[in-house]
Each structure stands twice: as structure tokens, then as C-alpha cells.
Write a protein that holds these residues in place. Structure first.
Motif, PDB file in Angstrom:
ATOM      1  N   LEU A 131       0.846  -1.194   0.000  1.00 47.11           N
ATOM      2  CA  LEU A 131       0.000   0.000   0.000  1.00 47.11           C
ATOM      3  C   LEU A 131       0.881   1.243   0.000  1.00 47.11           C
ATOM      4  O   LEU A 131       1.989   1.234   0.537  1.00 47.11           O
ATOM      5  CB  LEU A 131      -0.882   0.014   1.247  1.00 47.11           C
ATOM      6  N   PRO A 132       0.396   2.326  -0.580  1.00 50.78           N
ATOM      7  CA  PRO A 132       1.183   3.562  -0.532  1.00 50.78           C
ATOM      8  C   PRO A 132       1.183   4.128   0.883  1.00 50.78           C
ATOM      9  O   PRO A 132       0.250   3.889   1.663  1.00 50.78           O
ATOM     10  CB  PRO A 132       0.418   4.485  -1.488  1.00 50.78           C
ATOM     11  N   PRO A 133       2.222   4.872   1.248  1.00 52.00           N
ATOM     12  CA  PRO A 133       2.197   5.553   2.546  1.00 52.00           C
ATOM     13  C   PRO A 133       1.216   6.721   2.500  1.00 52.00           C
ATOM     14  O   PRO A 133       0.913   7.264   1.428  1.00 52.00           O
ATOM     15  CB  PRO A 133       3.630   6.046   2.717  1.00 52.00           C
ATOM     16  N   THR A 134       0.715   7.105   3.658  1.00 54.55           N
ATOM     17  CA  THR A 134      -0.202   8.243   3.737  1.00 54.55           C
ATOM     18  C   THR A 134       0.510   9.524   3.302  1.00 54.55           C
ATOM     19  O   THR A 134       1.628   9.813   3.738  1.00 54.55           O
ATOM     20  CB  THR A 134      -0.720   8.394   5.175  1.00 54.55           C
ATOM     21  N   ALA A 135      -0.145  10.282   2.423  1.00 54.76           N
ATOM     22  CA  ALA A 135       0.403  11.550   1.946  1.00 54.76           C
ATOM     23  C   ALA A 135      -0.038  12.687   2.862  1.00 54.76           C
ATOM     24  O   ALA A 135      -0.967  12.539   3.666  1.00 54.76           O
ATOM     25  CB  ALA A 135      -0.053  11.815   0.516  1.00 54.76           C
ATOM     26  N   ALA A 136       0.608  13.822   2.731  1.00 59.07           N
ATOM     27  CA  ALA A 136       0.295  14.987   3.561  1.00 59.07           C
ATOM     28  C   ALA A 136      -0.937  15.717   3.043  1.00 59.07           C
ATOM     29  O   ALA A 136      -1.253  15.668   1.847  1.00 59.07           O
ATOM     30  CB  ALA A 136       1.482  15.946   3.586  1.00 59.07           C
ATOM     31  N   VAL A 137      -1.646  16.383   3.953  1.00 63.54           N
ATOM     32  CA  VAL A 137      -2.717  17.318   3.600  1.00 63.54           C
ATOM     33  C   VAL A 137      -2.463  18.613   4.367  1.00 63.54           C
ATOM     34  O   VAL A 137      -1.605  18.672   5.251  1.00 63.54           O
ATOM     35  CB  VAL A 137      -4.114  16.753   3.946  1.00 63.54           C
ATOM     36  N   ASP A 138      -3.198  19.655   4.014  1.00 66.52           N
ATOM     37  CA  ASP A 138      -2.936  20.940   4.672  1.00 66.52           C
ATOM     38  C   ASP A 138      -3.589  21.056   6.041  1.00 66.52           C
ATOM     39  O   ASP A 138      -3.075  21.739   6.933  1.00 66.52           O
ATOM     40  CB  ASP A 138      -3.356  22.106   3.775  1.00 66.52           C
ATOM     41  N   ARG A 139      -4.738  20.376   6.242  1.00 66.93           N
ATOM     42  CA  ARG A 139      -5.443  20.455   7.518  1.00 66.93           C
ATOM     43  C   ARG A 139      -6.228  19.174   7.750  1.00 66.93           C
ATOM     44  O   ARG A 139      -6.655  18.515   6.791  1.00 66.93           O
ATOM     45  CB  ARG A 139      -6.425  21.628   7.542  1.00 66.93           C
ATOM     46  N   ILE A 140      -6.418  18.828   9.013  1.00 71.06           N
ATOM     47  CA  ILE A 140      -7.302  17.728   9.382  1.00 71.06           C
ATOM     48  C   ILE A 140      -8.189  18.200  10.526  1.00 71.06           C
ATOM     49  O   ILE A 140      -7.955  19.254  11.127  1.00 71.06           O
ATOM     50  CB  ILE A 140      -6.529  16.468   9.829  1.00 71.06           C
TER      51      ILE A 140
END
Length: 454
Positions: free
Chosen positions: A263-272
């Protein structure tokens, strides 16, 4: 015959809480076994919509429920899962065996599951080395930080606010919840090639529960072999995700399962947006870390949500604070407690009594308030990734989001993958969620959800 060429699903499971349900889904998905987790009773049409599933899960809330609730709700859930024809039906429990005779009774679930599935034994695999859970001679051990503790001496589980663990011998613990015969195939038998003979001595028409020790990769694979080769016409198993890891380990060694695509690693997002109802010291450390790293920490006033008027005002306050944080480019983390010694935890029973609200109802009110807040924040913002911490909280919160099913989207922390939501509602379809049990993840867990795995 290869496991990945057998017709139909290989296993169907009911998760006794939502975080544990995603843990099981991750274990199979990582191995290349397509798995879907449903948040409501799965239908053939929805199963077909998710593709060729080899494992079908149904997330539930039985871990916090009474035996009477189980007798009403588990039989139809088991029947709906059994209808898909899998040879193994699992009641997925936490790897820390959270249960008591009155709350989350694993013994009651076993009685109902055996009635649904039959079989001449009911295997139980709790140890899961990937999660640093180990069972030796029937005793359960779990890691915290750099140390491994016997469960009745574990810093968190021995002090759990609902189901404290005062007995590490799972046979003795389970005997308080069921009168069914209990047996053990220990690690000596598993490592010496004596597992089949030990199991043969235990099997019988009374369908005993047989615990299988797991301490390492060898005992894990051997436990999986016994379950798979001795499944007969079908078995019921109350097990942690250790069962999934055990089956996969056996299928791999026996050449029954093809290679998995990572599986791909989790990518970044700007906010959660994150919400937590966990009382675990592990989650407390993660909350403190997040606050130091720029998350906007918003505390839920647990006393306020026990009355209707104050509840609405508190949800509105939290929603406004979260939206303000998002507008400023920060990630809000709404939490009801910060560790087991938090005054909000220690004094909650007294606060509920003063309000005239039964404790179980008061605890449910906290989860409902977190759910209502998160739903309003999602509806009023563009945020597309959320994190929910706490086993019971995850059920209340995720269950209120009009989501039909989840699949694993990417790797994050062991036992807490990044999931993708599948829903008829456009605003929920494609939403990314992480459901985290109290003990899961490193201190920077919320940072990983936001910034991804580097």
C-alpha cells in the motif's frame, strides 16, 4: 487449492468496536486479501459495488454493550455475515481482550456465534506480534513504550475505566463470562509439531473454545495452519486481528496466497480535524504533542453535554472554534479527556449522578456530542481527512457520518490505517478517516495523520 482462488469470501467478521474493525481490515489488505468494512448491515449489492471482496467486515459497538444487547443484536448480524458463505465467521475482539461479564462479554458473543456456525471447536487467536501483543501459556501480554507488561499489570488496561483487566490468564478471565469448556494449545506444542495432537484431544461435540498461544512468527503461522486446515465445514472464532495475521502467515508459508502489492504511505494534507474520546495515557501523550506542534486543542465540557440546553450550546461552541482554527490554517483536535488521571475522567461518575443521568447514558452523551460536532465541522468546511481516537468514541462518531463502508487507502500506524469512505452522500463519499484505538500509534500520531509518512 490456493486461498486466493477459493470461490467467495474466505472470512467474515463482526468487529466489537470500530477501531478494531479497521485493524482487521488493514491486516488482510496488507496481505493482498481485498477487504471491505461495512458500517451498516452489508447487502449483496454493496459488496458487489466494492469489488471482489475476499473478506467482509461489519463494524459494531458490542464492546461497550450488555449481554442482553448482544442477545438482541448479534444473531441477526452473524446471520447476515454467514449468508456470504465464508468458512470462517469471526467476532473480532480487541488484542487487549477488553471485556467483563456485564460489558462487552466475549463469552456471550461466543455462545451466540457457536449457535450460528457450529463446528467441533472454536479457535481463539489473541496474540499479534505486529501489534506487540503476545500470548504465552494462556497469559496475555501487551507492550507500552519499550516495556512489555502482563495485562493485569499493564499501566492502562489494569486501570481501564470500564473493563479493567485483573486477570492475565485468558481462560480464567473468560470463565467468568461463559460456562463453555476452555482449552489451550500452548507454545510448546505449537513449536514442537504437537499442535494437531493437542487439538485432537480437545475437540468435541460441545464445541470447546481453544486458545492458541502466539509469541512470534512461527507460532503465528502454526496457529493459522491449525485454524485453516481444521476448519471443517465452518468455524466460529472470537479472536483479535491476530487471527488475520495468523491465517495470512500460514497461507504465505504454504504457497496458498500470491504476493501482495504494498500500500502507498499516507500523503500529507494541509489540515485535518481530529476528535478524541479516549482516556488512554498513550492518547494523552499524543494530544499534548499535537498541541505543542500547533494543533488547536479544544476541550469538550463533559458536564455540559448531560443536559439538552447546555449540550447544544457546547456543540455550537466547539464547532465555531474548530471552523475558526481551520480558517486560520490550523488543525483542530477536539477531546473530552487527557489521560486516565484527568479530573474530567475521575469525577465523571459523580457529575453524571449529580445530573441524574445513568453513567452509561452519560458516557454515550459524550460520544454523541463529539459525533455531532465533527459532522457539523465536515459539513461546513472543505476538510477531507479526519482522525477519531478511542474505541467506543469511534463507533459513536463514525457511525453518525452516513458512511456505508470503508476500505484501506494507505498505510499509517500499525492497527490504524488511513481509510477511504464509501457512501451515497456526496459529501461523505471519498472522505479519508483514521480510527485509532487508545493504545495505538506513536506520540506523533496526529502529526502523521496531517503530514503523512515521510
Amino acid at each position: 487449492m490456493r486461498a486466493d482462488t477459493l470461490p467467495g469470501p474466505l472470512l467474515a467478521y463482526y468487529g466489537d468496536d470500530f477501531t478494531g474493525s479497521t485493524d482487521e481490515m488493514e491486516a488482510f489488505t496488507l496481505a493482498g486479501v481485498p477487504t471491505g468494512l461495512f458500517l451498516r448491515t452489508p447487502t449483496p449489492a454493496w459488496v458487489q459495488r466494492l469489488g471482489h471482496l475476499r473478506c467482509i467486515g461489519l463494524a459494531g459497538t458490542a464492546r461497550g454493550r450488555s449481554p442482553a444487547w448482544m442477545r438482541e443484536h448479534l444473531p441477526p448480524a452473524f446471520a447476515s455475515l454467514r449468508a456470504f458463505g465464508a468458512p470462517l465467521l469471526q467476532y473480532k475482539v480487541c488484542s487487549t481482550f477488553d471485556s467483563s461479564p456485564d460489558t462487552g462479554s466475549i463469552g456471550q458473543a461466543i455462545e451466540l456465534g457457536v449457535q450460528a456456525m457450529g463446528g467441533d471447536w472454536s479457535p481463539m487467536v489473541i496474540g499479534a506480534p505486529r501489534l506487540r501483543r503476545y500470548q504465552a501459556f494462556g497469559h496475555l501480554f501487551a507492550a507500552m513504550g519499550d516495556e512489555v507488561h502482563r495485562l493485569d499489570r499493564h499501566p492502562t488496561m489494569s486501570r481501564h475505566p470500564v473493563t479493567p483487566m485483573d486477570e492475565a490468564d485468558l481462560r480464567r478471565h473468560l470463565a467468568r463470562q461463559t460456562g463453555r469448556r476452555l482449552g489451550l494449545v500452548d507454545l510448546v506444542a505449537l513449536q514442537s509439531g504437537g499442535g494437531d495432537a493437542a487439538l485432537a484431544r480437545l475437540q468435541g461435540a460441545d464445541t470447546p473454545v481453544v486458545l492458541l498461544d502466539v509469541i512470534n512468527d512461527d507460532t503465528l503461522a502454526e496457529a493459522g495452519r491449525l485454524v485453516w486446515e481444521r476448519r471443517g465445514r465452518g468455524l466460529f472464532s472470537a479472536s483479535s486481528s491476530g487471527l488475520a495475521y495468523a491465517l495470512v502467515a500460514h497461507w504465505r508459508r504454504a504457497g496458498l496466497l500470491g504476493p501482495a502489492q504494498p500500500l502507498p504511505p499516507t500523503a500529507a494534507v494541509d489540515r485535518i480535524v481530529a476528535v478524541s474520546g479516549s482516556c488512554s495515557p498513550v492518547t494523552a501523550g499524543q494530544i499534548v504533542w499535537a498541541g505543542a506542534q500547533g494543533f488547536s486543542l479544544e476541550r469538550l465540557d463533559t458536564a455540559a453535554v448531560l443536559t439538552a440546553a447546555a449540550r447544544e450550546a457546547e456543540i455550537a461552541r466547539l464547532t465555531a472554534a474548530a471552523l475558526q482554527a481551520l480558517a486560520a490554517g490550523r488543525s483542530p483536535l477536539i477531546h473530552s479527556a487527557c489521560g486516565p488521571d484527568d479530573p474530567a475522567v475521575l469525577g465523571f461518575a459523580a457529575v453524571a449522578a449529580q445530573a441524574g443521568v445513568p453513567l452509561a447514558q452519560a458516557q454515550a452523551a459524550v460520544g454523541d456530542a463529539l459525533a455531532a460536532t465533527l459532522r457539523r465541522v465536515i459539513d461546513a468546511s472543505s476538510v477531507r481527512r479526519v482522525a477519531i481516537a478511542g474505541g467506543d468514541s469511534s463507533g459513536a462518531v463514525a457511525g453518525a457520518l452516513d458512511i456505508t463502508a470503508l476500505t484501506v487507502a494507505a498505510q499509517l500506524a500499525p492497527g490504524a490505517p488511513l481509510c477511504r469512505a464509501h457512501a451515497d452522500a456526496a459529501g461523505m463519499d471519498g472522505l479519508e478517516l483514521v480510527l485509532k484505538g487508545g493504545q495505538m500509534g506513536g506520540v506523533d500520531f496526529f502529526g502523521q495523520v496531517l503530514h503523512g509518512l515521510r
